[in-house]
Write a protein that holds these residues in place. Structure first.
Motif, mmCIF file in Angstrom:
data_model
loop_
_atom_site.group_PDB
_atom_site.id
_atom_site.type_symbol
_atom_site.label_atom_id
_atom_site.label_comp_id
_atom_site.label_asym_id
_atom_site.label_seq_id
_atom_site.Cartn_x
_atom_site.Cartn_y
_atom_site.Cartn_z
ATOM 1 N N ASP A 63 0.462 -1.101 0.225
ATOM 2 C CA ASP A 63 0.328 0.295 -0.057
ATOM 3 C C ASP A 63 0.803 1.397 0.040
ATOM 4 N N PRO A 64 0.640 2.156 0.149
ATOM 5 C CA PRO A 64 1.059 3.340 -0.556
ATOM 6 C C PRO A 64 1.901 3.932 0.474
ATOM 7 N N LEU A 65 1.019 4.071 1.604
ATOM 8 C CA LEU A 65 2.135 4.037 3.152
ATOM 9 C C LEU A 65 2.677 3.271 3.431
ATOM 10 N N THR A 66 3.072 2.453 3.519
ATOM 11 C CA THR A 66 3.885 1.349 3.629
ATOM 12 C C THR A 66 5.338 2.101 2.484
ATOM 13 N N ALA A 67 4.447 1.539 1.586
ATOM 14 C CA ALA A 67 5.810 1.750 0.431
ATOM 15 C C ALA A 67 6.733 3.158 0.881
ATOM 16 N N ILE A 68 5.980 4.356 1.166
ATOM 17 C CA ILE A 68 6.274 5.316 1.513
ATOM 18 C C ILE A 68 7.575 5.387 3.264
ATOM 19 N N ALA A 69 6.910 4.393 3.588
ATOM 20 C CA ALA A 69 8.150 3.919 4.867
ATOM 21 C C ALA A 69 9.330 3.761 4.923
ATOM 22 N N VAL A 70 8.654 2.609 3.704
ATOM 23 C CA VAL A 70 9.769 1.910 3.078
ATOM 24 C C VAL A 70 11.426 2.749 2.471
ATOM 25 N N GLY A 71 10.781 3.859 1.912
ATOM 26 C CA GLY A 71 11.454 4.263 1.054
ATOM 27 C C GLY A 71 12.106 5.792 2.172
ATOM 28 N N ILE A 72 10.915 6.017 2.977
ATOM 29 C CA ILE A 72 12.336 6.622 3.889
ATOM 30 C C ILE A 72 13.226 5.891 4.608
ATOM 31 N N VAL A 73 12.982 4.604 5.186
ATOM 32 C CA VAL A 73 13.776 3.823 6.233
ATOM 33 C C VAL A 73 14.914 4.224 5.157
ATOM 34 N N SER A 74 14.400 3.699 3.980
ATOM 35 C CA SER A 74 16.192 3.481 3.108
ATOM 36 C C SER A 74 16.734 4.582 3.037
ATOM 37 N N GLY A 75 15.976 6.106 2.675
ATOM 38 C CA GLY A 75 16.737 6.982 2.315
ATOM 39 C C GLY A 75 17.679 6.956 3.648
ATOM 40 N N LEU A 76 16.979 6.928 4.815
ATOM 41 C CA LEU A 76 17.741 7.485 6.076
ATOM 42 C C LEU A 76 19.071 6.768 5.940
ATOM 43 N N ALA A 77 19.010 5.648 6.059
ATOM 44 C CA ALA A 77 19.804 4.691 5.948
ATOM 45 C C ALA A 77 21.047 4.720 5.257
ATOM 46 N N ALA A 78 20.998 5.410 4.632
ATOM 47 C CA ALA A 78 22.003 6.238 3.225
ATOM 48 C C ALA A 78 22.892 7.111 4.369
ATOM 49 N N THR A 79 22.017 7.558 4.871
ATOM 50 C CA THR A 79 22.427 8.730 6.185
ATOM 51 C C THR A 79 23.161 8.193 7.485
ATOM 52 N N GLY A 80 23.043 6.821 7.931
ATOM 53 C CA GLY A 80 23.353 6.433 8.528
ATOM 54 C C GLY A 80 24.669 5.459 7.928
ATOM 55 N N VAL A 81 24.667 4.483 6.290
ATOM 56 C CA VAL A 81 25.741 4.023 6.351
ATOM 57 C C VAL A 81 26.838 4.985 5.902
ATOM 58 N N ASN A 82 26.790 6.625 5.695
ATOM 59 C CA ASN A 82 27.613 7.377 5.532
ATOM 60 C C ASN A 82 28.325 7.793 6.876
ATOM 61 N N GLN A 83 27.657 8.032 7.764
ATOM 62 C CA GLN A 83 27.734 7.952 8.952
ATOM 63 C C GLN A 83 29.094 6.619 9.638
ATOM 64 N N ALA A 84 28.622 6.046 9.352
ATOM 65 C CA ALA A 84 29.284 4.633 10.120
ATOM 66 C C ALA A 84 30.680 4.866 9.463
ATOM 67 N N VAL A 85 30.282 4.667 8.646
ATOM 68 C CA VAL A 85 31.924 4.267 7.432
ATOM 69 C C VAL A 85 32.979 5.547 8.005
ATOM 70 N N LYS A 86 31.787 6.697 8.200
ATOM 71 C CA LYS A 86 32.428 7.894 8.892
ATOM 72 C C LYS A 86 33.448 7.616 9.825
ATOM 73 N N GLN A 87 32.964 7.179 11.139
ATOM 74 C CA GLN A 87 33.461 6.526 11.995
ATOM 75 C C GLN A 87 34.225 5.545 11.951
ATOM 76 N N LEU A 88 33.978 4.639 12.012
ATOM 77 C CA LEU A 88 34.886 3.560 11.234
ATOM 78 C C LEU A 88 36.527 3.549 10.814
ATOM 79 N N SER A 89 36.002 4.373 9.992
ATOM 80 C CA SER A 89 37.494 5.021 9.315
ATOM 81 C C SER A 89 38.111 6.492 10.097
ATOM 82 N N GLY A 90 37.606 6.558 11.293
ATOM 83 C CA GLY A 90 37.720 7.496 11.831
ATOM 84 C C GLY A 90 38.274 8.838 10.830
ATOM 85 N N GLY A 91 37.450 9.423 10.453
ATOM 86 C CA GLY A 91 37.337 10.550 9.578
ATOM 87 C C GLY A 91 36.639 11.068 10.150
ATOM 88 N N LYS A 92 36.629 12.839 9.923
ATOM 89 C CA LYS A 92 35.680 13.739 10.892
ATOM 90 C C LYS A 92 34.120 13.886 9.331
#
Length: 92
Positions: A63-92
């Protein structure tokens, strides 16, 4: 490629596209990092609807509401992946 795996591939594609959107927002002249999660979440929500209405098999939303939620969580996961890589590599 097995067609049954396309649902998970669509979620990974949304995350990847949103990661690229985050990089694009970071490259703008204002370079204000607080807008990156907003942009990733909004684009993810839109892409979730696109995935639902294009009829991708095994997309994890029916349904559309669940599709939007899946998309938002996937989009925010991109931000989380970026931060995880940054933290693990010791970068700023």
């Amino acid at each position: 490629m097995d067609i049954s795996s396309l649902g998970i591939a669509a979620v990974a594609a949304i995350t990847t596209i949103c990661y690229l959107v985050g990089l694009a927002v970071k490259a703008t002249p204002c370079n204000n990092d607080k807008y990156i999660p907003i942009a990733c979440g909004a684009v993810g929500g839109i892409l979730g609807l696109v995935a639902l209405y294009t009829g991708l098999p095994n997309f994890p939303a029916t349904d559309p509401l669940t599709a939007i939620a899946v998309g938002i969580v996937s989009g925010l996961a991109a931000t989380g992946v970026n931060q995880a890589v940054k933290q693990l590599s010791g970068g700023k």
